[in-house]
Design an enzyme around this catalytic site. Structure first.
Site, PDB file in Angstrom:
ATOM      1  N   ASP A  68       0.814  -1.217   0.000  1.00  0.00           N
ATOM      2  CA  ASP A  68       0.000   0.000   0.000  1.00  0.00           C
ATOM      3  C   ASP A  68       0.845   1.265   0.000  1.00  0.00           C
ATOM      4  O   ASP A  68       2.059   1.217   0.201  1.00  0.00           O
ATOM      5  CB  ASP A  68      -0.967  -0.013   1.201  1.00  0.00           C
ATOM      6  CG  ASP A  68      -0.303  -0.438   2.514  1.00  0.00           C
ATOM      7  OD1 ASP A  68       0.933  -0.417   2.591  1.00  0.00           O
ATOM      8  OD2 ASP A  68      -1.027  -0.783   3.453  1.00  0.00           O
ATOM      9  N   ASN A 137      -7.906  -3.212  14.080  1.00  0.00           N
ATOM     10  CA  ASN A 137      -9.279  -3.536  13.672  1.00  0.00           C
ATOM     11  C   ASN A 137      -9.291  -4.713  12.683  1.00  0.00           C
ATOM     12  O   ASN A 137     -10.305  -4.986  12.058  1.00  0.00           O
ATOM     13  CB  ASN A 137      -9.960  -2.310  13.045  1.00  0.00           C
ATOM     14  CG  ASN A 137      -9.201  -1.786  11.836  1.00  0.00           C
ATOM     15  OD1 ASN A 137      -8.210  -2.383  11.402  1.00  0.00           O
ATOM     16  ND2 ASN A 137      -9.653  -0.670  11.283  1.00  0.00           N
ATOM     17  N   HIS A 139      -7.356  -4.987   9.972  1.00  0.00           N
ATOM     18  CA  HIS A 139      -7.042  -4.684   8.575  1.00  0.00           C
ATOM     19  C   HIS A 139      -5.731  -5.328   8.146  1.00  0.00           C
ATOM     20  O   HIS A 139      -4.835  -5.571   8.946  1.00  0.00           O
ATOM     21  CB  HIS A 139      -7.066  -3.174   8.295  1.00  0.00           C
ATOM     22  CG  HIS A 139      -5.914  -2.375   8.790  1.00  0.00           C
ATOM     23  ND1 HIS A 139      -6.084  -1.255   9.581  1.00  0.00           N
ATOM     24  CD2 HIS A 139      -4.583  -2.478   8.595  1.00  0.00           C
ATOM     25  CE1 HIS A 139      -4.901  -0.729   9.848  1.00  0.00           C
ATOM     26  NE2 HIS A 139      -3.966  -1.452   9.265  1.00  0.00           N
ATOM     27  N   GLU A 144      -9.754  -2.285   5.107  1.00  0.00           N
ATOM     28  CA  GLU A 144     -10.407  -2.006   6.379  1.00  0.00           C
ATOM     29  C   GLU A 144     -11.650  -2.887   6.551  1.00  0.00           C
ATOM     30  O   GLU A 144     -12.110  -3.502   5.583  1.00  0.00           O
ATOM     31  CB  GLU A 144     -10.816  -0.522   6.415  1.00  0.00           C
ATOM     32  CG  GLU A 144      -9.642   0.461   6.309  1.00  0.00           C
ATOM     33  CD  GLU A 144      -8.904   0.654   7.637  1.00  0.00           C
ATOM     34  OE1 GLU A 144      -9.010  -0.207   8.531  1.00  0.00           O
ATOM     35  OE2 GLU A 144      -8.213   1.685   7.768  1.00  0.00           O
TER      36      GLU A 144
HETATM   37  C1  GLP Z   1      -0.550   0.168   8.655  1.00  0.00           C
HETATM   38  C2  GLP Z   1      -0.261  -0.628   7.388  1.00  0.00           C
HETATM   39  C3  GLP Z   1      -0.500  -2.121   7.584  1.00  0.00           C
HETATM   40  C4  GLP Z   1       0.158  -2.583   8.881  1.00  0.00           C
HETATM   41  C5  GLP Z   1      -0.486  -1.867  10.043  1.00  0.00           C
HETATM   42  C6  GLP Z   1       0.028  -2.318  11.412  1.00  0.00           C
HETATM   43  O1  GLP Z   1      -1.839   0.668   8.732  1.00  0.00           O
HETATM   44  N1  GLP Z   1      -1.022  -0.189   6.260  1.00  0.00           N
HETATM   45  O2  GLP Z   1       0.007  -2.830   6.472  1.00  0.00           O
HETATM   46  O3  GLP Z   1       0.009  -3.970   9.024  1.00  0.00           O
HETATM   47  O4  GLP Z   1      -0.245  -0.472   9.882  1.00  0.00           O
HETATM   48  O5  GLP Z   1       1.187  -1.635  11.763  1.00  0.00           O
HETATM   49  P1  GLP Z   1       2.093  -1.970  13.011  1.00  0.00           P
HETATM   50  O6  GLP Z   1       2.930  -3.136  12.604  1.00  0.00           O
HETATM   51  O7  GLP Z   1       2.925  -0.744  13.226  1.00  0.00           O
HETATM   52  O8  GLP Z   1       1.191  -2.275  14.152  1.00  0.00           O
END
Ligand code: GLP
Length: 251
Positions: A68, A137, A139, A144
């Site tokens: 992304d 959540n 995702h 989402e």
């Molecule tokens: C972001 C990314 C996700 C990632 C998520 C969790 O929103 N788009 O791909 O998995 O954060 O991040 P973290 O590993 O910092 O908890």
């Protein structure tokens, strides 16, 4: 099928995940790796840099596609995912920048950009190994709750909860977090031949349990992984606190 590896610290998580990546590249030097941002994969990228410097992994033919990118952030913006990937991985390993793809969040025509991204993944022969994190959540990427499981790359509105979670990178102001992103869809993720999901911390324990042990439901996007034939979950003990794990999975 889901396999579990439960680790007791982030360094070990990075090590085991790096083993999977290295094994994949060893088997197929021009593998297509699906990569993720967020804090959870950082120990993996650190370990890959170390192994690359030690001559243990060869990235020269590897191709990468990221999940992304924020809409509206140029690639030299410190919070863009392109910048993140360069800082933590791409600029530190011998990979051809042409072989590192992320969606372009500055594209004039975002839907054309999404189609082009899907075409590139297809042209490269699909994703061999997809690295994933999970949001609070449920995702994955920026898919989402409520996401349609068959979607490919598309533009999404980032949920309020995710903007709050990601505000820590934007001066603690959720309003500064871009409102939209381009994300690979769950259709792209599920088409990957292998998936490794990295999860860390007590705050992810409930959502991980719902995702892996609850019903498969678009309201918990990561629950779709139960339908994938080859998923490895590498979690620390805090994140796995709500799941019954066989002793053998404990590292
Ligand atoms: C972001 C990314 C996700 C990632 C998520 C969790 O929103 N788009 O791909 O998995 O954060 O991040 P973290 O590993 O910092 O908890």
């Amino acid at each position: 099928m889901i396999q579990y590896t439960i680790v007791d610290n982030m360094e070990t998580m990075g090590y085991w995940a790096a083993d999977m990546v290295a094994e994949q590249i060893g088997r197929k030097p021009d593998s297509v790796l699906g990569l993720a941002t967020g804090s959870t994969p950082l120990p993996l990228y650190g370990e890959l840099v170390r192994r690359s410097e030690a001559g243990e992994v060869d990235f020269t033919a590897v191709r990468t596609v990221n999940l992304d990118e924020y809409v509206g952030l140029p690639s030299d913006h410190p919070q863009s995912y392109r910048y993140f990937m360069r800082e933590h991985l791409f600029d530190r390993i011998p990979i051809d920048p042409e072989n590192t793809a992320l969606p372009d969040g500055m594209a004039q025509d975002l839907s054309a950009e999404c189609r082009a991204y899907d075409q590139l993944i297809e042209k490269w022969g699909g994703i061999d190994l997809q690295v994933l994190g999970i949001g609070h959540n449920g995702h994955i990427g920026f898919n989402e709750p409520g996401s349609v499981f068959t979607l490919k790359t598309h533009v999404v509105d980032i949920s309020e909860r995710t903007r709050i979670a990601n505000a820590r990178f934007f001066g603690d102001d959720p309003q500064k977090v871009p409102a939209q992103a381009i994300t690979m869809g769950i259709g792209n993720i599920m088409a990957a031949r292998k998936i490794v999901l990295l999860v860390s911390g007590r705050s992810k324990a409930e959502i991980l349990e719902r995702a892996l042990c609850g019903d498969v439901n678009p309201l918990v996007p990561a629950s779709v992984l139960q339908l994938h034939p080859d998923v490895t979950v590498i979690a620390d003990q805090q994140a796995a606190a709500c799941i019954e794990i066989p002793e053998a999975a404990m590292i």
